[in-house]
Design an enzyme around this catalytic site. Structure first.
Site, PDB file in Angstrom:
ATOM      1  N   ASP A  66       6.020  14.440 -75.513  1.00 57.85           N
ATOM      2  CA  ASP A  66       6.334  13.586 -74.368  1.00 57.85           C
ATOM      3  C   ASP A  66       7.198  14.300 -73.337  1.00 57.85           C
ATOM      4  OD1 ASP A  66       8.337  13.439 -76.396  1.00 57.85           O
ATOM      5  OD2 ASP A  66       9.192  11.646 -75.490  1.00 57.85           O
ATOM      6  N   HIS A  67       7.546  15.559 -73.614  1.00 64.38           N
ATOM      7  CA  HIS A  67       8.328  16.350 -72.662  1.00 64.38           C
ATOM      8  C   HIS A  67       7.568  17.573 -72.143  1.00 64.38           C
ATOM      9  CE1 HIS A  67      12.268  14.280 -73.444  1.00 64.38           C
ATOM     10  NE2 HIS A  67      11.576  13.916 -74.508  1.00 64.38           N
ATOM     11  N   HIS A 144      19.054  17.370 -82.337  1.00 63.07           N
ATOM     12  CA  HIS A 144      17.759  16.688 -82.388  1.00 63.07           C
ATOM     13  C   HIS A 144      16.952  17.264 -83.546  1.00 63.07           C
ATOM     14  CE1 HIS A 144      14.782  14.005 -80.894  1.00 63.07           C
ATOM     15  NE2 HIS A 144      13.940  14.933 -80.453  1.00 63.07           N
TER      16      HIS A 144
END
Length: 323
Positions: A66-67, A144
């Site tokens: 999604d990045h 993360h």
């Protein structure tokens, strides 16, 4: 500097929000920098007033789809336009292999200079990621599930305001010499006088600063990178009630983002990377996350796609005008 949000959803797009992408417009140099490039980002460019041909640098935080899924297509379209002088990309170690793998297997030719710069070494050692005469970029590792990095862009201090009235009182003829004096240079006039530009300028003016922080659970490294920034863009994937899930998935809650802003002493916080579970009509909405953050850090706004914010170098929490 002006920030424009092109995607503010986490994981998957929704009808109202595309996945992550933030554009930084630098009007003084007719350049555009992009932070993350989720799928569909080039469509968001078409719906905005941004010019893709001005894209000069792309900063990727981490390699989750999604990045980054929008990056190959965007770069390919830029090549087809034939208007790019070149693009520099910054990001995690796998970025180069990912990008060139997609371009190679799809037989896509990029007809302009393309350079990929890994940021891990600079981020871990506190070195500068990019610097020129006007701007400086730093990065720091985040917490993360995969290697991820936050970025900070600082405008360097500018010369103080030039005192035109004082220059006229000294009988300095207007023209190109004024430009040199504004830069603080010492010039020699036709009559032999040497004039120090610093004597005609006020104190140096601080430049603006923007920090982009996603994806991460709360971490002190983000606080340090954001310290004193004019604008902090921080992920807010979950509500405070979902803190346990946030820790498990290494994401931030609204209150974690606000805590980072408060501890860092930033001027304004913008929440982005919102889970689709908080769409309008659900039991908990994005406005509830905003209220949670504002209870800790009042100068918080909620990002939406195509929101633009002018960032100015002030300490007043109302420094950033949004539209």
């Amino acid at each position: 500097m002006q920030v424009t949000f092109l995607g503010t959803s986490s994981g998957v797009p929704t009808r109202a929000r595309n996945v992550s992408a933030v554009a930084l417009r630098l009007p003084q140099r007719s350049e555009l920098w992009l932070f993350d490039c989720g799928e569909g980002t080039q469509h968001q460019f078409l719906r905005s007033d941004l010019r893709l041909s001005q894209l000069r640098r792309v900063f990727i935080t981490h390699m989750h789809g999604d990045h980054v899924f929008g990056l190959p297509g965007l770069l390919a379209s830029l090549g087809l336009s034939g208007s790019s002088a070149g693009v520099d990309l910054y990001g995690p170690d796998p970025l180069d292999a990912y990008l060139h793998g997609v371009l190679r297997t799809s037989s896509t030719r990029i007809g302009y200079p393309l350079a990929v710069h890994p940021v891990r070494g600079a981020a871990e050692s506190g070195r500068i990621v990019f610097e020129d005469d006007d701007l400086q970029v730093r990065a720091t590792p985040l917490h993360h599930r995969v290697p991820a990095y936050a970025y900070r862009v600082d405008q360097k201090p500018r010369a103080g305001r030039f005192d035109v009235a004082k220059a006229r009182d000294l009988n300095i003829p207007p023209g190109p010499v004024y430009a040199a004096l504004k830069r603080g240079e010492t010039v020699t006039l036709d009559d032999g006088r040497r004039i120090d530009g610093h004597a005609l300028c006020g104190p140096p003016r601080r430049g603006a600063s923007v920090v982009y922080c996603t994806d991460t659970v709360f971490c002190e490294a983000a606080v340090e990178l954001a310290r004193g920034a004019d604008l902090l863009i921080h992920e807010s994937t979950f509500s405070h009630a979902e803190a346990e899930m946030a820790f498990q998935r290494q994401h931030s809650t609204s209150t974690m983002a606000a805590q980072t802003a408060a501890e860092a002493g930033v001027s304004q916080l913008v929440l982005t990377h919102l889970s689709p579970r908080y769409a309008p009509g659900n039991a908990v909405t994005a406005n509830d996350l905003l209220a949670e953050a504002q209870a800790i850090f009042p100068a918080t706004v909620l990002a939406k796609d195509f929101l633009s914010i002018d960032v100015t170098p002030q300490t007043d929490p109302s420094c950033c005008n949004s539209s």
